[in-house]
Design a protein around this motif. Sequence first.
Motif, short mmCIF file in Angstrom:
data_model
loop_
_atom_site.label_atom_id
_atom_site.label_comp_id
_atom_site.label_asym_id
_atom_site.label_seq_id
_atom_site.Cartn_x
_atom_site.Cartn_y
_atom_site.Cartn_z
N ASP A 1 -32.95 -6.00 -19.67
CA ASP A 1 -33.31 -6.93 -18.60
C ASP A 1 -32.86 -6.44 -17.23
O ASP A 1 -33.60 -6.52 -16.24
N ARG A 2 -31.64 -5.94 -17.14
CA ARG A 2 -31.13 -5.49 -15.84
C ARG A 2 -31.89 -4.26 -15.35
O ARG A 2 -32.11 -4.10 -14.15
N THR A 3 -32.29 -3.38 -16.27
CA THR A 3 -33.06 -2.20 -15.88
C THR A 3 -34.42 -2.60 -15.32
O THR A 3 -34.85 -2.09 -14.28
N LEU A 4 -35.09 -3.53 -15.98
CA LEU A 4 -36.39 -4.00 -15.51
C LEU A 4 -36.24 -4.75 -14.19
O LEU A 4 -37.07 -4.61 -13.28
N ALA A 5 -35.17 -5.54 -14.06
CA ALA A 5 -34.93 -6.26 -12.82
C ALA A 5 -34.72 -5.29 -11.66
O ALA A 5 -35.27 -5.47 -10.57
N SER A 6 -33.95 -4.24 -11.91
CA SER A 6 -33.69 -3.24 -10.88
C SER A 6 -34.99 -2.55 -10.46
O SER A 6 -35.20 -2.25 -9.28
N PHE A 7 -35.88 -2.33 -11.42
CA PHE A 7 -37.15 -1.67 -11.13
C PHE A 7 -37.98 -2.48 -10.12
O PHE A 7 -38.67 -1.92 -9.27
N ILE A 8 -37.93 -3.82 -10.23
CA ILE A 8 -38.71 -4.65 -9.32
C ILE A 8 -37.86 -5.16 -8.15
O ILE A 8 -38.35 -5.94 -7.33
N GLY A 9 -36.59 -4.72 -8.08
CA GLY A 9 -35.78 -4.99 -6.90
C GLY A 9 -34.83 -6.16 -6.97
O GLY A 9 -34.28 -6.57 -5.94
N PHE A 10 -34.57 -6.70 -8.18
CA PHE A 10 -33.64 -7.82 -8.34
C PHE A 10 -32.37 -7.36 -9.05
O PHE A 10 -32.35 -6.33 -9.73
N ALA A 11 -31.31 -8.17 -8.92
CA ALA A 11 -30.04 -7.84 -9.56
C ALA A 11 -30.10 -8.03 -11.07
O ALA A 11 -29.46 -7.30 -11.83
N ASP A 12 -30.86 -9.02 -11.52
CA ASP A 12 -30.94 -9.30 -12.96
C ASP A 12 -32.19 -10.12 -13.23
O ASP A 12 -32.76 -10.76 -12.33
N LEU A 13 -32.63 -10.06 -14.47
CA LEU A 13 -33.76 -10.84 -14.96
C LEU A 13 -33.23 -11.69 -16.10
O LEU A 13 -32.77 -11.16 -17.11
#
Length: 295
Positions: A191-203
Motif C-alpha cells: 500500500d505504501r509503495t502504491l501511495a508513494s507512486f501517486i504522491g501520497f504518504a499512505d493508502l
Amino acid sequence: MALTSPGLTLAVPAMFGNIKPALDVIRRLGSTDFSADAPDYDIKPGATVKVPVSGIAAASAYDASTNNYTTGGTTNWASLTATHYLQGFDVSGANIDQGVDAPKLKQLFAARAGKGIAAACLANVKTALDGVTASTAVKLPAVASVAISDYLTLGSDLGWLNRADSVLAVNGAEYAKIKAVFASEHVIGDDRTLASFIGFADLVCVPSMTARAVIVPGGSFGTLARVPAVVARFAESGSQTDEDSGLAVGIVVADDQSQNRLIVNADLWFGSTVLSAPAAATTAGAVKVGTATGS
C-alpha cells in the motif's frame, strides 16, 4: 486495584492481539493521539470529553513593511468527543481461574471483547471520515473508468495541500479499483509503495466507509482513548496497557453472588475526529473526493 486473577492475566495479551489490526489502521491514517492530553479529572463511565484538532495555515514570509508577525495564519478546529464503550461477559461459577473457566475466559473475553473493541473503534473512525464535507473541487471519474493518471493528479491543484504528507483513505470498492489499475500497468507493491507512486504518504482501505475516498492531510485526524475511573467497589478492577501501542483498557470484575457468577467487563473510552475542509477546499482539512458529473 490491580488485577490478580491468573485467568485475566492470560486473557489480556490475546485481547490486545485482536485490537491491534484496528489500531494499525488508525495509526496509518496519521492520527494524533490525544489520550494523554484529556482533561486531568476522573472520567466517569457514560460521560463525554472533547479535545480540539486543528489545521493551522502558516503566516507568509516576514514583511517588514506590514509587520506580518502580527497577522499570523488561521487555525480551524474540529471537536473530538470520546464515548464510552463497554464489552462484558458472564462467567458461571465463583472462580474464573479454575476448571474450564480460565480457558473460557481467554476465548470469550480476549477474542470477543478484543474484536468488539476493534470493531467499535473502526466504526467510530468510519463515521468521522464519512462526516467530512463533500468536496465540489476534488473529484474522480466513476470507479469503472478511473485510471492511474486520475490518482496522480488527485488534489494537486489545492495550493495548501501537501500530498506527500497526506493519506488517501478509500473504501473497499475504490481500493480494489486502485489495485486493478496498477496491475493493468504492471505496477506492483504494498500500500505504501502504491501511495508513494501517486504522491501520497499512505493508502489505507477502510472497508465499510461510504465515501469512496477521503484525502487526510497530516495533523487533521485525531483520536482519544482512555480508561474511565472506577466509581464503585468491584471484586477486581485494573488497567492493562499494551506495550507496543500504548493503548490501555480497563478491566472490571463484578461479583454477582445471587447468581453464582462473575461478570467480566472490558472498559474503554474511544473517539476520533477529522478536521474537514470546506466544500470548495479553499482551506486546510480532510477532503471527501466526489465523482465527476457525467463520468
